[in-house]
Every structure is written in C-alpha cells, then in structure tokens.
Scaffold this motif. Structure first.
Motif, PDB file in Angstrom:
ATOM      1  N   MET A 181       0.809  -1.218   0.000  1.00  0.00           N
ATOM      2  CA  MET A 181       0.000   0.000   0.000  1.00  0.00           C
ATOM      3  C   MET A 181       0.839   1.264   0.000  1.00  0.00           C
ATOM      4  SD  MET A 181      -3.056   1.246   2.579  1.00  0.00           S
ATOM      5  CE  MET A 181      -4.262   0.017   2.070  1.00  0.00           C
ATOM      6  N   ILE A 182       2.027   1.214   0.571  1.00  0.00           N
ATOM      7  CA  ILE A 182       2.856   2.416   0.672  1.00  0.00           C
ATOM      8  C   ILE A 182       3.191   2.982  -0.705  1.00  0.00           C
ATOM      9  CG2 ILE A 182       5.094   1.237   0.740  1.00  0.00           C
ATOM     10  CD1 ILE A 182       5.820   3.331   2.988  1.00  0.00           C
ATOM     11  N   HIS A 183       3.227   2.122  -1.736  1.00  0.00           N
ATOM     12  CA  HIS A 183       3.416   2.615  -3.102  1.00  0.00           C
ATOM     13  C   HIS A 183       2.315   3.599  -3.467  1.00  0.00           C
ATOM     14  CE1 HIS A 183       6.782   0.348  -4.674  1.00  0.00           C
ATOM     15  NE2 HIS A 183       6.280  -0.784  -4.233  1.00  0.00           N
ATOM     16  N   ASP A 184       1.064   3.185  -3.247  1.00  0.00           N
ATOM     17  CA  ASP A 184      -0.071   4.020  -3.643  1.00  0.00           C
ATOM     18  C   ASP A 184      -0.248   5.211  -2.715  1.00  0.00           C
ATOM     19  OD1 ASP A 184      -0.773   2.438  -5.872  1.00  0.00           O
ATOM     20  OD2 ASP A 184      -1.728   0.979  -4.559  1.00  0.00           O
ATOM     21  N   ILE A 185       0.147   5.065  -1.458  1.00  0.00           N
ATOM     22  CA  ILE A 185       0.136   6.221  -0.556  1.00  0.00           C
ATOM     23  C   ILE A 185       1.019   7.322  -1.128  1.00  0.00           C
ATOM     24  CG2 ILE A 185       0.884   7.048   1.709  1.00  0.00           C
ATOM     25  CD1 ILE A 185       0.053   4.299   2.822  1.00  0.00           C
ATOM     26  N   ASP A 186       2.210   6.937  -1.550  1.00  0.00           N
ATOM     27  CA  ASP A 186       3.136   7.917  -2.138  1.00  0.00           C
ATOM     28  C   ASP A 186       2.555   8.529  -3.413  1.00  0.00           C
ATOM     29  OD1 ASP A 186       5.849   9.172  -2.579  1.00  0.00           O
ATOM     30  OD2 ASP A 186       5.783   7.865  -4.318  1.00  0.00           O
ATOM     31  N   ALA A 227     -10.024   9.575  -1.316  1.00  0.00           N
ATOM     32  CA  ALA A 227      -9.232   8.487  -1.885  1.00  0.00           C
ATOM     33  C   ALA A 227      -9.481   7.206  -1.123  1.00  0.00           C
ATOM     34  CB  ALA A 227      -7.746   8.841  -1.855  1.00  0.00           C
ATOM     35  N   THR A 228      -9.595   6.117  -1.863  1.00  0.00           N
ATOM     36  CA  THR A 228      -9.750   4.786  -1.275  1.00  0.00           C
ATOM     37  C   THR A 228      -8.594   3.908  -1.739  1.00  0.00           C
ATOM     38  OG1 THR A 228     -12.156   4.993  -1.317  1.00  0.00           O
ATOM     39  CG2 THR A 228     -11.255   2.792  -1.010  1.00  0.00           C
ATOM     40  N   LEU A 229      -7.907   3.296  -0.780  1.00  0.00           N
ATOM     41  CA  LEU A 229      -6.789   2.422  -1.093  1.00  0.00           C
ATOM     42  C   LEU A 229      -7.082   1.022  -0.575  1.00  0.00           C
ATOM     43  CD1 LEU A 229      -5.529   5.328   0.198  1.00  0.00           C
ATOM     44  CD2 LEU A 229      -3.461   4.346  -0.758  1.00  0.00           C
ATOM     45  N   THR A 230      -6.809   0.027  -1.393  1.00  0.00           N
ATOM     46  CA  THR A 230      -6.933  -1.369  -0.978  1.00  0.00           C
ATOM     47  C   THR A 230      -5.661  -2.102  -1.366  1.00  0.00           C
ATOM     48  OG1 THR A 230      -9.325  -1.326  -1.328  1.00  0.00           O
ATOM     49  CG2 THR A 230      -8.282  -3.486  -1.150  1.00  0.00           C
ATOM     50  N   LEU A 239      -3.017  -7.283  -9.161  1.00  0.00           N
ATOM     51  CA  LEU A 239      -3.610  -6.031  -9.655  1.00  0.00           C
ATOM     52  C   LEU A 239      -2.750  -4.855  -9.233  1.00  0.00           C
ATOM     53  CD1 LEU A 239      -7.388  -6.550  -8.736  1.00  0.00           C
ATOM     54  CD2 LEU A 239      -6.367  -6.741 -10.996  1.00  0.00           C
ATOM     55  N   ARG A 240      -2.611  -3.895 -10.130  1.00  0.00           N
ATOM     56  CA  ARG A 240      -1.900  -2.648  -9.836  1.00  0.00           C
ATOM     57  C   ARG A 240      -2.617  -1.536 -10.608  1.00  0.00           C
ATOM     58  NH1 ARG A 240       0.087  -5.966  -7.018  1.00  0.00           N
ATOM     59  NH2 ARG A 240       2.296  -6.474  -6.668  1.00  0.00           N
ATOM     60  N   ARG A 241      -3.594  -0.894  -9.975  1.00  0.00           N
ATOM     61  CA  ARG A 241      -4.426   0.063 -10.693  1.00  0.00           C
ATOM     62  C   ARG A 241      -4.711   1.304  -9.865  1.00  0.00           C
ATOM     63  NH1 ARG A 241      -9.237  -3.913 -12.954  1.00  0.00           N
ATOM     64  NH2 ARG A 241      -7.998  -5.067 -14.490  1.00  0.00           N
ATOM     65  N   ILE A 242      -4.852   2.429 -10.555  1.00  0.00           N
ATOM     66  CA  ILE A 242      -5.361   3.664  -9.955  1.00  0.00           C
ATOM     67  C   ILE A 242      -6.422   4.231 -10.893  1.00  0.00           C
ATOM     68  CG2 ILE A 242      -4.859   6.088  -9.460  1.00  0.00           C
ATOM     69  CD1 ILE A 242      -2.277   5.316  -8.232  1.00  0.00           C
TER      70      ILE A 242
END
Length: 368
Positions: A181-186, A227-230, A239-242
């Motif tokens: 998750m830290i990837h998408d947080i950044d 923002a919603t992160l899962t 899966l790797r999507r935004i």
C-alpha cells in the motif's frame, strides 16, 4: 565521494567523467534486479555485491562478473554509491553506515521500519551531504508519468487504488501496508498535493500470519478529494491500478499493462425520418500511449544523475518519510479500529504527535 571532475584531453576536448562506482547490498528479489540493471547502465561501474546468503551472493557475483563481499563493510571503501535491498528492519543500520562514510544511498521502500529510524536516515544524509533516494519505483512507471500529465487539466473528485497479489514468502517481515500500500500512498500524495484531514482503515490477517495481509483505507484531503486504497497479499490475482474520478472524465491507469484509458461522457445520435434513432453514442474511450521503459531502469538512471549532478531526487528521504508516517497511521488504525481527525493526522504528518506505538513498529497481536 564521487569524482565529478572532467579533464581536458589532447586538442582541448573534454574527456568523459570517470564511471560512477556502485555496489548492491542484498541480492534477493529486488537486489537481483538492481544488479541486472546496474550492469547495463552507461558510465556506471558495478563494483561488487554483498549478501548474507553466501550461495546466492557468490552465484550472483559470478553471473555479473563482479566481486562478492561477504561483509558489506568491506565493499564500502570501493564505491561512491550503493543500492540497499536488504530486509526492511535492516534499512536503518546499513543506510546509516553507508551515509556516514560519505556514500550516496538508494534504499528500497519503505525507507525504514519506523518513523524514528526514517528521520535518522534523512538527518544523517543531510549532515553528510549525501543523496538519499528511496525506491518508490512506481513514480517511474510510464503509466504513472502519463497519468500525472493527464490529470493536470482535470478536476479530481476521487481516487481509487488497488494493489493486490497472491500470497508469497517475500517481504514477510512487514504488513501489507508497508509492503504494497505504501506505493499508492506515495502516488496519491503526489497526485493530490494536499493534506489528509480524515482517515479510516480496516484490515485482516491470513491464518497463521502475525501481520495485516488485507487492508482498505479511506482518506479525505483538505482540497476535497476522497481516496480509497486497498492492498492485499492474499488475492489470487495480481492487480496494480489507480482510477481517477474527475469532473468530466474517468481515467484508469493499469501499471501492469502499462495502459491508460480515459472515459468521457458524450451524447451523439443520428436521427432518421419519423424520429427513429439509427445511431447513438453515449461515451468515448481514449487510450493514452506510454513508453516501454522499465521503471527500475528509469529509477536507477535518475539516481545516477542525482549523484553526478548533486540534485535532490524526485523521491528523496523527506517524501518517503511523509509516506511512511501516513502508512504507519493507516496500519495502526486498521489494528485498533479507531478513526482519526485532522488535528491528529496533521500532527503526525509534521512529526509533532505520535499515537501509541506509532513511533516504533506497531505491536501486532500474536496468533494462537
């Protein structure tokens, strides 16, 4: 330290700078890739590698025809910079040792296992005037690079991020928040460029696991974006999507397919005699083309250029520390079930306030 000087050869032409001497500490999953890419970069000399696993280290050194150092301390006198890809809990010890010897550092994410350790790395890099770059590799993903360009002209209403993987034995010393998750947080902090004012999170663990393996978090930003992160280590599909829900479009970025799709609403129809509709188009899908450059190649080239030019990296220690603070808060909320308001969140972001156990690793409940 790096030799940045160039000399004048015969006829007054400038000669090429000396190759940047780099070593890799830790040649597990990511370290293997660092070694591979570094061996291909121009104006870089891959001096050697170090790993606690002797067989793996010797095999890797032999494959790339470099020297193997059983103790990473013995590698340091021979390099200008290092890539650190050891387990997260060793990031601080190895990173501090390198920085104090004037060696530039690229350390894999997360920057460290605790906020205190991360702050120590950031401060030491500043004191030693060394480059400290953190391996938030998705910043260099061509799909994300294009996504930022697309969203510059859009009004973002909400963001969704999904980062899921099947269970594996890698990165089993941290939760899914600090691993995935830290990837998408950044990325979301970069896209919103705003302060988090509301946050809720929930998570669960797989059987026999001491760490959170599935976490979802909802963040509210001061500029109104939601923002919603899962993130999951137990999903039987990668899966790797935004997705960015904007005022006039929906933009979806798939980091695995290196693809961006923009969905726009429109109304177009063709009327026949007597008012009968023969053709109708309700929406339009645009496909954005991206480059095929390998993100790690772009990341390492950026690191080399920062070391040579003395410029701060796009993902330096401060940015990584901000992502770690938010990740640690999400992790703690998912464990204890509390929601946090803007005063507490802003305090954590500025290093002024730490909930219980946030300054160190959270204390996870043990399995029966």
């Amino acid at each position: 330290m790096t030799n940045q000087t160039t000399s004048l050869g015969s006829g007054g032409h400038r000669s090429q700078p000396e190759p940047l001497r780099i070593g890799v500490i830790g040649v597990g999953n990511m370290g293997q890739h660092h070694t591979r890419v570094l061996s291909l970069l121009k104006d870089v000399e891959l001096v050697g590698i170090s790993d606690l696993n002797l067989e793996r280290g010797i095999d890797t050194a032999s494959k790339y025809r470099v020297k193997f150092f059983e103790d990473y301390h013995d590698l340091l006198p021979h390099v200008d910079a290092v890539c650190i890809a050891v387990p997260t809990r060793q990031h601080h010890e190895v990173g501090i040792t390198c920085l104090r010897q004037g060696i530039h550092v690229l350390v894999e994410k997360p920057i460290a296992a605790s906020i205190a350790e991360a702050e120590s790395l950031v401060n030491t890099a500043a004191d030693c005037q060394c480059i400290l770059q953190v391996g938030h590799i998705e910043r260099f993903n061509p799909a994300f690079q294009e996504l930022t360009k697309v969203l510059r002209t859009e009004e973002i209403l909400a963001l969704e991020a999904h980062r899921m993987s099947p269970y594996s034995g890698r990165a089993n010393d941290v939760s899914v928040v600090l691993d995935l998750m830290i990837h998408d947080i950044d990325l979301l902090l970069e896209l919103t460029n705003s302060t988090v004012v509301r946050l809720t999170a929930a998570g669960s663990r797989a059987p026999q696991s001491n760490y959170l393996d599935y976490v979802t978090a909802t963040l509210g930003f001061a500029n109104g974006v939601i923002a919603t992160l899962t993130a999951s280590k137990v999903t039987h599909r990668k899966l790797r999507r935004i997705a960015a829900h904007c005022k006039t479009s929906l933009t979806e970025a798939d980091f695995l397919k290196n693809e961006i799709l923009i969905h726009r609403q429109m109304s177009a129809s063709c009327m026949a005699d007597h008012g009968q509709v023969l053709y109708r188009q309700d929406g339009l899908i645009e496909k954005v083309y991206t480059s095929n450059i390998e993100p790690l190649h772009a990341e390492l080239e950026h690191f080399v250029n920062c070391v040579r030019g003395g410029k701060p990296p796009s993902v330096g220690g401060e940015q990584a520390l901000k992502a770690l603070r938010l990740a640690s808060l999400i992790e703690q909320i998912a464990l204890d079930g509390h929601a946090w308001n803007s005063e507490i969140i802003q305090g954590v972001e500025h290093g002024l306030l730490y909930p219980d156990a946030l300054g160190d690793r959270p204390s996870y409940p043990t399995t029966a």
